[in-house]
Design an enzyme around this catalytic site. Structure first.
Site, PDB file in Angstrom:
ATOM      1  N   GLY A  40       0.842  -1.196   0.000  1.00  0.00           N
ATOM      2  CA  GLY A  40       0.000   0.000   0.000  1.00  0.00           C
ATOM      3  C   GLY A  40       0.872   1.240   0.000  1.00  0.00           C
ATOM      4  N   GLY A  42      -0.546   4.589   0.246  1.00  0.00           N
ATOM      5  CA  GLY A  42      -1.324   5.769   0.621  1.00  0.00           C
ATOM      6  C   GLY A  42      -0.628   6.550   1.720  1.00  0.00           C
ATOM      7  N   LEU A  43      -1.406   7.292   2.489  1.00  0.00           N
ATOM      8  CA  LEU A  43      -0.777   8.115   3.528  1.00  0.00           C
ATOM      9  C   LEU A  43       0.019   7.259   4.495  1.00  0.00           C
ATOM     10  CD1 LEU A  43      -3.402  10.859   4.378  1.00  0.00           C
ATOM     11  CD2 LEU A  43      -1.274  11.065   3.105  1.00  0.00           C
ATOM     12  N   HIS A 266     -21.034   8.215   5.933  1.00  0.00           N
ATOM     13  CA  HIS A 266     -20.795   9.659   5.897  1.00  0.00           C
ATOM     14  C   HIS A 266     -22.069  10.400   5.513  1.00  0.00           C
ATOM     15  CE1 HIS A 266     -19.076  13.508   4.922  1.00  0.00           C
ATOM     16  NE2 HIS A 266     -17.895  13.107   5.345  1.00  0.00           N
ATOM     17  N   SER A 284     -17.450  17.152   0.880  1.00  0.00           N
ATOM     18  CA  SER A 284     -16.733  17.279   2.154  1.00  0.00           C
ATOM     19  C   SER A 284     -17.631  17.754   3.290  1.00  0.00           C
ATOM     20  CB  SER A 284     -15.591  18.269   2.008  1.00  0.00           C
ATOM     21  OG  SER A 284     -15.090  18.573   3.289  1.00  0.00           O
ATOM     22  N   ARG A 330     -20.521  12.471  12.528  1.00  0.00           N
ATOM     23  CA  ARG A 330     -21.051  11.865  11.311  1.00  0.00           C
ATOM     24  C   ARG A 330     -22.147  10.836  11.564  1.00  0.00           C
ATOM     25  NH1 ARG A 330     -15.277  11.215   8.090  1.00  0.00           N
ATOM     26  NH2 ARG A 330     -15.082  13.438   7.685  1.00  0.00           N
ATOM     27  N   GLU A 425      -6.035   2.932   7.892  1.00  0.00           N
ATOM     28  CA  GLU A 425      -7.408   2.430   7.978  1.00  0.00           C
ATOM     29  C   GLU A 425      -7.456   0.910   8.063  1.00  0.00           C
ATOM     30  OE1 GLU A 425      -9.929   3.914   4.831  1.00  0.00           O
ATOM     31  OE2 GLU A 425     -11.701   2.873   5.569  1.00  0.00           O
ATOM     32  N   ARG A 435     -15.470   7.564  13.671  1.00  0.00           N
ATOM     33  CA  ARG A 435     -14.314   8.427  13.465  1.00  0.00           C
ATOM     34  C   ARG A 435     -14.764   9.871  13.278  1.00  0.00           C
ATOM     35  NH1 ARG A 435     -11.930  10.574   9.292  1.00  0.00           N
ATOM     36  NH2 ARG A 435     -12.992   9.371   7.667  1.00  0.00           N
ATOM     37  N   LEU A 441      -6.631  11.171   8.128  1.00  0.00           N
ATOM     38  CA  LEU A 441      -5.345  11.585   7.567  1.00  0.00           C
ATOM     39  C   LEU A 441      -4.316  11.644   8.684  1.00  0.00           C
ATOM     40  CD1 LEU A 441      -6.543  14.431   5.167  1.00  0.00           C
ATOM     41  CD2 LEU A 441      -6.357  11.995   4.759  1.00  0.00           C
TER      42      LEU A 441
END
Lengths: 637, 262
Positions: A40, A42-43, A266, A284, A330, A425, A435, A441
């Protein structure tokens, strides 16, 4: 099995520095002798691979996309939290910690969350130094905004593209290490199994997606940073390629899977428009800062929104939650939208939508300010819906977005398989049962930049690594299993496409394991999933061969794993006889319809072990203790 | 509505390739063109044919995976829109829509609408970063960055690396892509120390990858889904010129573009 989370003793403020000091170090000259696999980019994976490369480890990084810069972290819009307290509004490490534990409805591990809050400030420093163009004030200092569920302005952002900019920062650091020769990047390659030898994770089996070639990669440690499994629902805000296969294969090799049913729905996504729909698009959450959410007070009111007078609108979040209003977390915002739509107040063709209205903000601040803040999001909305949100309220509806569940890890981010670390994640992480916005992030980068470079050294320094040949029986067995699975999928030649099964599976989960769950529904869902899975292995059709680029084949393997995971999610949701965060069991709610936790019986992490095909999974509990944030009924009134 | 998709089919890099026409019924105006391809592919699979390969991932215009030439224009006729967000309402009922891959020497074909864009990574690898290792960062507000500069940097940083600029350019140049990264980092105080070196190294890599030269035509910017301005190319040229005058002798040599895929 007994789970040891390895939480350091003593005051929480000093836990991480104490842990770092207690950890064994790898001598700088020896680092290059240790090989590490990162799956992976990603971040979490990208930042980990870059940071480990900088330290001098011998790193291989894998991604299924054509380049590491495409990982789905790139799509995060709103921002990243950090306890900098630049606005002087009462923010602190403790407050960020407190809000995150509370936001997660007391189902996260305190020590992890505290460390996350501590690392948050360093992340901003690091990203700014890399050239991430965060929003600035005219004086040159960093700008902040408030974000869903927070009463302080702690969110840093780069227009509506924060994830993109943070990912490019990590990607550029990674590319620098690739050039330096410390990281070897292997793109267009999918991990299909984990190699475990003498109880230690020692490598992976991969398939190259263009050539179809299988490869064996051996290392001293394996890091999975493969993101979330929201695509199990078919429709989600995840990228089409996002999948659970890497963590699911690791689970089947012995890694426990924690809280699989904790899913985040979300609240602000563009509603579904038709059966052909392939994914859902997020708007967003930051929009809730300036947008007001409402539905008509009259059921089935078909008038256009601008013809509905002010006193015939129900600003239901402001009405029900006066102190947080449109900024409730959320899970709360999503559930309220669902309830109202179920009752017939929904708007749009399908009736599955609520309004997000900017007219008041545009009147107050002017269109220019709104355009500056959300221009790209408004443009995106208009492109998709052909409606101008500067003139007409947006229509939004909840959609699957993130999973809090994932592989169980201890404080060092190590799974129950020694040498297998899980970041971002993909682990069950720090977010409990819900969350907060702008936390994902933060967690991905905290794990990758600041935690794993410390903890993996401790593992490498305290273990021995015998040389593993490709001919080792465990390696050969993994390869054989991978090949035979792919050959089976290609040979079924049934009558239904992979996507048609995936859609049907997603619908079952959405209906029974989505925003509201019941014991009865979940029991039915498990039956339906089993039946559909049986049909899948008899009636799926995968065109082409395994020797070249074949997206249907890639999907077929991933959907096969989703079937098994979906069942585990339902089993987990069924066993958790309480409501907490995003897990809402209709049987367990307060008189005014909020989630009713049962701390006496369910204040634990549910970690499930794989026991064989078709066999019931085995539950191990990690009790959660709260010494700093006292569990209370969450109230956003 | 109904459309006919005229699609470039090519089995692999050594196949010659050809256009094949596919009628698609039941097209909804709200669909994206990728969803229209999904519908076609589902029917191809059920007919026992090989579906059309195309790249895609986020389907919200940010990952940069998708993209092909639609009726002669990269990502199609809508400004500032990637293929994944191009809805079918922009086409007429009964229209024939031509889809073909990015065509550039530096982007070898892979299959159907898929090409290999690793050359873009190599350009970043050559110097598209600020050399700061994890942990070395000073306090974030320590260096003020004026809002105008931050915005200029962000405008350039919005590049998604899709390659449309290369496909749009008659010379198949990557000047807009390279200039965007040089601008993103070069205007920031954090990027200043490596500014000369970055421009020289990235341009050198761009040249060995087989991209053409910039002819100031501007098709790249017109096709860019993120509307990156041509200014970034001017800045690239400026930084390259300034760097060349200073004659650095510690430049990295460009890596061979035909590094084997792992």
């Amino acid at each position: 099995m007994k789970l040891d989370a390895k939480i350091p003793s003593g005051p929480i403020e000093e836990a991480w520095s104490k842990a770092c000091f207690d950890m064994k170090l790898v001598n700088p000259a020896n680092k290059r002798k240790h090989s590490i696999i990162v799956v992976g980019s990603g971040l979490a994976g990208g930042s980990a691979a870059a940071s480990l490369g900088e330290l001098g480890y011998n790193v291989k990084c894998f991604c299924f996309q054509d380049t590491p810069r495409r990982a789905h972290s790139i799509a995060a819009q709103g921002g990243i939290n950090a306890a900098k307290n630049y606005p002087n509004d009462g923010e602190s490490v403790f407050r960020l910690f407190y809000d995150t534990v509370k936001g997660g409805d007391f189902r996260a591990r305190e020590a992890n969350v505290y460390r996350l809050a501590q690392n948050s400030t360093k992340i901003i420093d690091q990203c700014v130094a890399q050239g991430v163009p965060f929003a600035r004030e005219y004086g040159g200092s960093l700008a902040n905004r408030s974000f869903g569920g927070a009463q302080v302005s702690r969110t840093f952002y780069a227009r509506g593209q924060t994830g993109q900019q943070l990912l490019l920062g990590a990607y550029q650091a990674l590319e620098r290490q690739i050039r330096a020769g410390t990281v070897k990047m292997i793109a267009k390659t999918e991990m299909l199994d984990l190699i475990v030898i003498d109880g230690q994770a020692r490598g992976i089996v991969t398939r190259h997606l263009v050539t179809g070639k299988y490869s064996i990669h051996i290392a001293d440690a394996v890091i999975l940073a493969t993101g979330g499994y929201g695509n199990v629902f078919y429709l989600s805000t995840n990228a089409k390629g996002s999948n659970a296969s890497a963590i699911w294969r690791a689970h089947k090799r012995g890694a426990l899977f924690a809280n699989p049913c904790f899913t985040q729905i979300h609240p602000t996504c563009i509603p579904v428009s038709g059966d052909y729909q392939s994914k859902l698009t997020l708007m967003s959450e930051s929009l809730r800062n300036d947008g007001r959410i409402w539905v008509p007070k009259k059921k089935g009111d078909a008038r256009p929104p601008n013809q509905i007078p002010e006193d015939e609108r129900d600003y239901y979040l402001e009405r029900r939650y006066p102190s947080f209003g449109n900024l409730v977390p959320r899970d709360v915002a999503s559930r309220n939208a669902k309830t109202l739509c179920d009752e017939g107040y929904g708007v749009g063709k399908s009736g599955l939508g609520v309004y997000l209205d900017f007219s008041e903000s545009i009147n107050r601040l002017g269109e220019k300010v709104i355009r500056e803040r959300y221009g790209n999001l408004f443009d995106m909305y208009q492109r998709i819906t052909d409606e101008d949100p500067y003139k007409v309220p947006m229509r939004i509806f909840p959609a699957v977005h993130y999973v809090m569940g994932g592989l169980w890890v201890d404080y060092e981010l190590q799974s129950t398989i020694p040498g297998l670390f899980v970041l971002g994640e993909a682990n069950f992480s720090d977010h409990g049962a819900n969350r907060l916005g702008a936390s994902a992030l933060m967690q991905g980068l905290s794990d990758g930049y600041f935690i794993i470079p410390n903890t993996i050294g401790n593992y490498l320094a305290t273990h021995k690594f015998a040389k593993v040949e490709d001919s080792h029986p465990a390696v050969q067995q993994a390869v054989t299993e991978v090949k035979s699975r792919i050959d089976t999928l290609l040979s079924i030649k049934g009558k239904r496409t992979v996507d048609s099964f995936h859609r049907e599976l997603g619908k079952i989960l959405w209906d029974y394991c989505g925003m509201a769950r019941t014991a009865e529904g979940l029991t039915l869902a498990i039956q339906k999933i089993r039946t559909l899975r049986e049909e899948y292995w008899k009636n799926v059709t995968v065109p082409g061969s395994g020797d070249d680029l074949n997206e249907s084949l890639e999907k077929a393997g991933r959907v096969a794993d989703f079937f098994e995971l979906a069942e585990l999610m339902c089993i987990d949701a069924l066993h958790r006889n309480e409501s907490c965060g995003g897990h809402f069991r209709e049987e367990y709610q307060t008189p005014d319809g909020e989630a009713q936790r049962d701390d006496e019986h369910f204040s634990y992490v549910a970690a499930w072990g794989y026991t064989g095909p078709g066999a019931a999974p085995e539950l191990t509990k990690e009790p959660l203790e709260f010494h700093y944030v006292h569990p209370s009924q969450r109230s956003y009134k | 509505m109904k459309v006919t998709l005229k699609i470039w089919r090519q089995k692999n890099s050594s196949d010659k390739g050809q256009f094949v026409k596919y009628p698609v019924d039941n097209v909804d105006a709200e669909m994206s063109i990728l969803e229209c391809l999904d519908v076609l592919n589902e029917s191809l699979i059920l007919r026992g044919e090989i579906p059309v390969a195309f790249e895609h991932d986020c389907r919200e215009g940010i990952c940069g995976s998708c993209g092909f030439v639609i009726n002669g224009i990269p990502h199609g006729p809508e400004r500032a829109t990637t293929a994944c967000q191009l809805t079918m309402r922009h086409f007429k009922d009964g229209e024939e829509i031509t889809l073909e891959p990015w065509r550039a020497k530096a982007f070898p074909p892979v299959k159907d609408l898929v090409v290999n864009r690793r050359a873009l990574d190599h350009i970043i690898e050559a110097g598209g970063y600020i050399s700061v290792a994890t942990g070395q960062a000073p306090e974030a507000n320590g260096i003020p960055v004026g809002k105008v500069i931050a915005d200029q940097s962000m405008d350039a940083a919005a590049c998604i690396g899709c390659g449309a600029c290369v496909a749009a350019c008659p010379n198949a140049a990557a000047a807009l892509f390279t200039g965007a990264k040089i601008t993103h980092l070069g205007v920031l105080p954090q990027g200043e120390p490596e500014r000369d070196r970055r421009a020289l190294a990235m341009v050198a890599q761009m040249n060995v990858e087989g991209f053409g030269n910039c002819g100031n035509i501007g098709e790249c910017s017109a096709a860019c889904p993120k509307e990156i301005s041509l200014d970034v190319i001017a800045r690239m040229n400026q930084d390259y010129l300034c760097g060349s005058i200073k004659r650095r002798d510690d430049l990295p040599t460009p890596i061979s573009p035909d590094l084997a895929e792992a």
